[in-house]
Design a protein around this motif. Structure first.
Motif, PDB file in Angstrom:
ATOM      1  N   SER A 211       0.794  -1.164   0.010  1.00 13.56           N
ATOM      2  CA  SER A 211       0.018   0.119  -0.037  1.00 13.56           C
ATOM      3  C   SER A 211       0.775   1.241   0.093  1.00 13.56           C
ATOM      4  N   THR A 212       0.832   1.870  -1.158  1.00 21.03           N
ATOM      5  CA  THR A 212       1.849   3.217  -1.217  1.00 21.03           C
ATOM      6  C   THR A 212       1.263   4.343  -1.765  1.00 21.03           C
ATOM      7  N   PHE A 213       1.774   5.376  -1.573  1.00 21.65           N
ATOM      8  CA  PHE A 213       1.492   6.645  -1.948  1.00 21.65           C
ATOM      9  C   PHE A 213       2.840   7.457  -2.565  1.00 21.65           C
ATOM     10  N   VAL A 214       2.501   7.893  -4.107  1.00 20.12           N
ATOM     11  CA  VAL A 214       3.838   8.347  -4.586  1.00 20.12           C
ATOM     12  C   VAL A 214       3.494   9.695  -5.207  1.00 20.12           C
ATOM     13  N   GLY A 215       4.094  10.620  -5.383  1.00 20.34           N
ATOM     14  CA  GLY A 215       4.125  11.725  -6.198  1.00 20.34           C
ATOM     15  C   GLY A 215       5.622  12.622  -6.649  1.00 20.34           C
ATOM     16  N   HIS A 216       5.495  13.368  -7.430  1.00 19.75           N
ATOM     17  CA  HIS A 216       6.372  14.342  -8.031  1.00 19.75           C
ATOM     18  C   HIS A 216       6.102  15.353  -8.775  1.00 19.75           C
TER      19      HIS A 216
END
Length: 221
Positions: A211-216
């Motif tokens: 369960s992940t959360f990624v942003g850029h």
């Protein structure tokens, strides 16, 4: 034509360089004009010799000053551009981790991804689970959720309290399932993005970081 903050900064610095160079060149012309005034040297030198020596000294002095000014301006430009690039280096990735597991709740809750893999720019807060945009631009976010399908899982990617995209896995037996989604978002400086678990659903994780959360930041505006 639309310019990024970095391009605008560079253009402004180049205009300042050109303005300063023009000022020094005008000073050079004025200096040379004054040095060219006719006068007879005390030691009997001819007018042409006196004028030539004075003019050379004047030119050398102005050239040295021009070189110093340009070097200083270029150094300032490099520093400003590097600072701007640092502000534009925004990227994070985190998971719920081995302690991740929550729900169901009677109301939606903000998920806090405490296992941080990267947080360039420090825009993601691992204590609150909220990403705050440090500058205006287009950002990309993605997320994944893992659960045991004996209960439903619903995840919402939120922007300033409003849902953007979502996933929803209904209860379907008793097996492990993962769902993912993602989206490009136009954010103003200060906008907040986070993940919310829907009411009456749950999510889990373990040492495998499902369960992940990624942003850029894709590019600034």
């Amino acid at each position: 034509m639309h310019c990024t903050p970095s391009q605008l900064s560079m253009m402004m610095m180049m205009m300042m360089l050109m303005k300063r160079a023009l000022q020094l060149l005008l000073l050079l012309v004025l200096c040379c004009s004054l040095c060219g005034a006719k006068s007879l040297g005390d030691d009997g030198e001819t007018q042409e010799e006196v004028s030539s020596v004075r003019e050379k000294r004047c030119v050398d002095d102005v050239e040295e000053r021009l070189q110093q000014e340009l070097e200083k301006a270029v150094s300032n430009l490099k520093t400003q551009l590097e600072e701007q690039r640092k502000r534009e280096r925004v990227a994070f990735g985190a998971s719920l981790g081995s302690k991740g597991g929550t729900g169901p709740h009677n109301a939606g809750v903000t998920l806090v991804y405490t296992n941080v893999f990267a947080n360039a720019g420090e825009a993601y807060n691992p204590k609150t689970g909220i990403f705050t945009a440090p500058l205006k631009g287009v950002y990309y976010f993605s997320f994944s959720g893992h659960h045991l399908s004996s209960r439903s899982m619903g995840l919402q990617l939120m922007k300033n309290g409003v849902q953007t995209v979502t996933v929803y896995n209904h209860a379907a037996g008793n097996r492990y399932e993962t769902a993912t989604n993602g989206m490009n978002l136009l954010l103003e400086k200060g906008d907040q993005v986070y993940m919310r678990l829907r009411e009456h659903t749950w999510i889990m994780d373990n040492i495998n970081d499902h369960s992940t959360f990624v942003g850029h930041l894709l590019f600034p505006l």
